[in-house]
Motif scaffolding. Sequence first.
Motif, PDB file in Angstrom:
ATOM      1  N   ALA A 122       9.983   5.128 -24.301  1.00  0.00           N
ATOM      2  CA  ALA A 122       8.974   4.249 -23.620  1.00  0.00           C
ATOM      3  C   ALA A 122       9.318   4.498 -21.997  1.00  0.00           C
ATOM      4  O   ALA A 122       8.369   4.369 -21.169  1.00  0.00           O
ATOM      5  N   LEU A 123      10.584   4.168 -21.817  1.00  0.00           N
ATOM      6  CA  LEU A 123      11.084   4.117 -20.379  1.00  0.00           C
ATOM      7  C   LEU A 123      11.066   5.354 -19.583  1.00  0.00           C
ATOM      8  O   LEU A 123      10.567   5.494 -18.681  1.00  0.00           O
ATOM      9  N   ALA A 124      11.279   6.554 -20.770  1.00  0.00           N
ATOM     10  CA  ALA A 124      11.055   8.062 -20.096  1.00  0.00           C
ATOM     11  C   ALA A 124       9.399   8.066 -19.787  1.00  0.00           C
ATOM     12  O   ALA A 124       9.203   8.805 -18.627  1.00  0.00           O
ATOM     13  N   ASP A 125       8.647   7.557 -20.540  1.00  0.00           N
ATOM     14  CA  ASP A 125       7.258   7.794 -20.367  1.00  0.00           C
ATOM     15  C   ASP A 125       6.949   6.976 -19.104  1.00  0.00           C
ATOM     16  O   ASP A 125       6.101   7.661 -18.090  1.00  0.00           O
ATOM     17  N   ALA A 126       7.376   5.807 -19.049  1.00  0.00           N
ATOM     18  CA  ALA A 126       7.038   4.875 -17.906  1.00  0.00           C
ATOM     19  C   ALA A 126       7.359   5.306 -16.511  1.00  0.00           C
ATOM     20  O   ALA A 126       6.477   5.195 -15.395  1.00  0.00           O
ATOM     21  N   LEU A 127       8.570   6.272 -16.553  1.00  0.00           N
ATOM     22  CA  LEU A 127       9.187   6.598 -15.186  1.00  0.00           C
ATOM     23  C   LEU A 127       8.704   8.179 -15.151  1.00  0.00           C
ATOM     24  O   LEU A 127       8.915   8.722 -13.901  1.00  0.00           O
TER      25      LEU A 127
END
Length: 278
Positions: free
Chosen positions: A68-73
């Motif tokens: 989710a962090l990878a997607d958000a960034l």
Amino acid sequence: MGSPLGDFVRAKRDSVQPESLGLPERGRRRSPGLRRSDLAARAGISVEYLTRIEQGRDRNPSVAVVNALADALSLDRAERGHLRYLAKITGGECVAHARPEPLSRDVRPSVLETLRLLEPGIAMVTNRLGDVLAHTSAFEAVASGSGLLDADAPNLTRYVFTDPRARSFFADWDAVADEQAFDLWHAPSVESSEWFSTELAPAAGTEFTRRLNRHVVPARGDLRLHHPSGCGLRLTRETLELSSDAQQLVVLLPADEETAQAVDGLRGRPRGRLRVIS
């Protein structure tokens, strides 16, 4: 105390411009980049949890949170791979280790035979710490006069950060320095990386420590060299991972006709045979 994972997430958050993600401009900020609240909302986690990750107080986020962090960034493929790797080592280490045994400098006979077959090409065997373990005579010709191979146990990372000649030898020194610092995160072991970084830091100074902690995933374009003889070289790099040995076979190919002619001239100089560095 932070963590490699937290440092990377924070560094990427600081580098992202809100408008690039379609977020509204909210006036001037004290620090650049994406607000922690915006990243948390995009990742579907609380601001408190994101703060704990960035500060290194939570070292075991789930796979779902990491993705989710990878997607958000909006991380690219290489950055996502690095994020997952940092999540793995952050959860399993981040404590002080005793100095490990020196890494083996042995190169398998079949790899050495492969290197011989690459003559008169430009090739070397190295590892993620930057140790140059073996190389062809053409590689020696290309490196001649630069100081790279002067040491009994040459190390590319140490050369880049501590030998003044490296800044003139590598036309794109900044990019090469970023690559060498980044590769330490993927060293044969966390212990060996920590030991090497600690040993190198006093001599290399802030240029090294700053790059090591930025977690910039390098683009790795062509390698441009200013050979001491006066010729300029542009070389395309092809790397074969020898995963069972924690080593790499790196082949450097002339990227243009001028480089090919210059390399032919350098090869014409007196040179030795395939060199294995033990």
